[in-house]
Design an enzyme around this catalytic site. Structure first.
Site, PDB file in Angstrom:
ATOM      1  N   SER A 149      87.016 -31.014  46.534  1.00  0.00           N
ATOM      2  CA  SER A 149      88.238 -31.725  46.905  1.00  0.00           C
ATOM      3  C   SER A 149      89.197 -30.774  47.636  1.00  0.00           C
ATOM      4  O   SER A 149      88.836 -30.239  48.678  1.00  0.00           O
ATOM      5  CB  SER A 149      88.854 -32.351  45.643  1.00  0.00           C
ATOM      6  N   ASP A 227      83.567 -42.726  45.908  1.00  0.00           N
ATOM      7  CA  ASP A 227      84.738 -41.888  45.678  1.00  0.00           C
ATOM      8  C   ASP A 227      85.978 -42.632  46.167  1.00  0.00           C
ATOM      9  O   ASP A 227      86.096 -42.938  47.358  1.00  0.00           O
ATOM     10  CB  ASP A 227      84.539 -40.580  46.450  1.00  0.00           C
ATOM     11  N   HIS A 265      84.406 -39.093  42.356  1.00  0.00           N
ATOM     12  CA  HIS A 265      85.062 -37.811  42.662  1.00  0.00           C
ATOM     13  C   HIS A 265      85.043 -36.853  41.459  1.00  0.00           C
ATOM     14  O   HIS A 265      85.577 -35.749  41.544  1.00  0.00           O
ATOM     15  CB  HIS A 265      86.524 -38.121  43.047  1.00  0.00           C
TER      16      HIS A 265
END
Lengths: 290, 290
Positions: A149, A227, A265
């Site tokens: 991320s 995600d 995620h």
């Protein structure tokens, strides 16, 4: 003389040890902690840096990713820094989960009041590797970097801004085009100033891929198709791919692109595919030096 | 009609899904959460219960143990309950990390004020399996149980008090003789009363092993030799071994005893040896039913 490292804790894991260190950071002007995993070895180890995402600390990846088994097998050291300066007092630092504490974004802030401490790019690229090389039995010529991320953004810009420095880079659900997504625009406006766009581009993986002219850089780009942040256009991996494919470095940026059906995620996604990433880096870190 | 389960979150992991459920517990008289890992399967799955240690929740094991890869491979479901009633108000419940919240000790409290909610033995043995069987595609005849520290105590007493109920039991750094260690004496005094020793013994794995007369029960007893709580005599696995070896059930209690040199009490220890535990349970859960 290199700065001092204090051991906070040490735990045996597989055939190696997890060690948490604390030190006074000259760059960040505060006390920082990071975790290292050191497989047992009589030889200097290749080293993999992992940069973590928003709200994370030095603990998330080393505790939750299930990576240590593979790093033990391959005899690769792991270094996990924190995601922002800690123990500092800046008004507003704890007001949001996506800016300030836990959200340093791996840039060197130019705007007051953040610039006094928020120099995470220099910390990750210069001060931390300096400490690692001074204190631990690692081979400075064999380093790779990965991230998740916000940390995927950090890993990509670290590799693209420093050609030849890392043998490989891999990212999971990375923020690939921060100058074009809400998280990145908020962070860059705050740390770099709302108007200074050229400074923004120097920390943007897609812009850096567009102009890359360094040596061969193997990249593993990993993304879950469920995600929520992909759907919200926070990550924009397709922008990065397009820029890399059309830039002058298209022959040098060797991208393996993996879209994972059904995955989100979370660290449950990360632990599912971490073996692929360690194997990818092992191929590049363990081959004979040039 | 079985009680209702609400899905709090769902994440893909390996070839299966992690699901967090919430429900109103009749036994504990409060809202509880638990995590499940369900490998993809068209057949009813065997199920492994994991009981967690002091200060833990339903999250620690499923996030940090690195077990899901092996459960996915073997197609074994995992159920991880919390460690105490939650969202209740009892004076003193948050005063200590080893008593009250996060420290239910898997007993049915008889002493006020704890007895109103702290019925973790009945929750784990009766209410939770009832919910699992009513709502999920698991095979009630193929269940095993494991645990860590306080949860190791919980797993051992669950198996020893319910002969034939679990095909196998495994523990990591278990509290093996709670009536003789400071943690157990504190908890049992509070939940069961300071003077009622016969009630204490009904929840003590060493005392239960001393008198076990059930069918064959495979037990994997795992312990790090650098565990600070072993040195502090909180765990006392040698008492359990001695009791089992000298009791009437010595032929039935088939104990594999593993001492791990260099390892401590942490999840880094657990993740190192979790594969052994899943393989151990798989041998018993996946063999043909009687």
């Amino acid at each position: 003389m290199p700065a001092k490292l204090e051991i906070v804790s040490q735990n045996r894991c597989f055939e190696g040890s997890v060690i948490k260190y604390e030190h006074q950071s000259e760059v960040l002007k505060c006390t920082m902690r990071f975790n290292v995993y050191l497989p047992d070895s009589k030889e200097p180890l290749p080293v993999l840096y992992f940069l973590s995402g928003l709200t994370c600390t030095e603990d998330n990846f080393i505790q939750k990713a299930g990576a240590l088994r593979y790093l033990s097998d391959k005899k690769i050291a792991l270094v996990c820094p924190d995601t922002s300066p800690r123990g500092v007092t800046i008004t507003g630092q704890d007001d949001a989960w996506d800016f300030g504490s836990g959200a340093g974004f791996y840039v060197d802030a130019t705007e007051a009041p953040w610039s006094a401490h928020y120099q995470m790019y220099s910390y990750v690229i210069r001060e931390l590797p300096g400490l690692i090389h001074a204190h631990l039995a690692v081979d400075p010529d064999r380093a790779s970097i990965m991230g998740h991320s916000m940390g995927g953004h950090g890993a990509l810009i670290s590799a693209l801004k420093n050609p030849g420095r890392y043998r490989s880079v891999s990212v999971l659900a990375a923020i690939c085009h921060p100058t074009q997504c809400p998280w990145g625009i908020k962070a860059f406006s705050g740390y770099l100033g709302a108007t200074n766009r050229s400074c923004w581009e120097a920390y943007d993986a897609t812009e850096l891929a567009r102009s890359y002219r360094g040596p061969q850089l193997p990249i593993l780009l990993d993304q879950g198709d469920q995600d929520v942040f992909l759907k919200q256009k926070q990550l924009l991996p397709q922008h990065f791919l397009l820029a890399a494919e059309n830039g002058p470095g298209r022959q040098q940026l060797a991208i393996e692109n993996r879209m994972r059906p059904g995955f989100d995620h979370s660290y449950f996604y990360i632990q599912t595919f971490i073996e692929d990433h360690i194997q990818f880096h092992a191929r590049h870190l363990l081959e004979a030096s040039d």
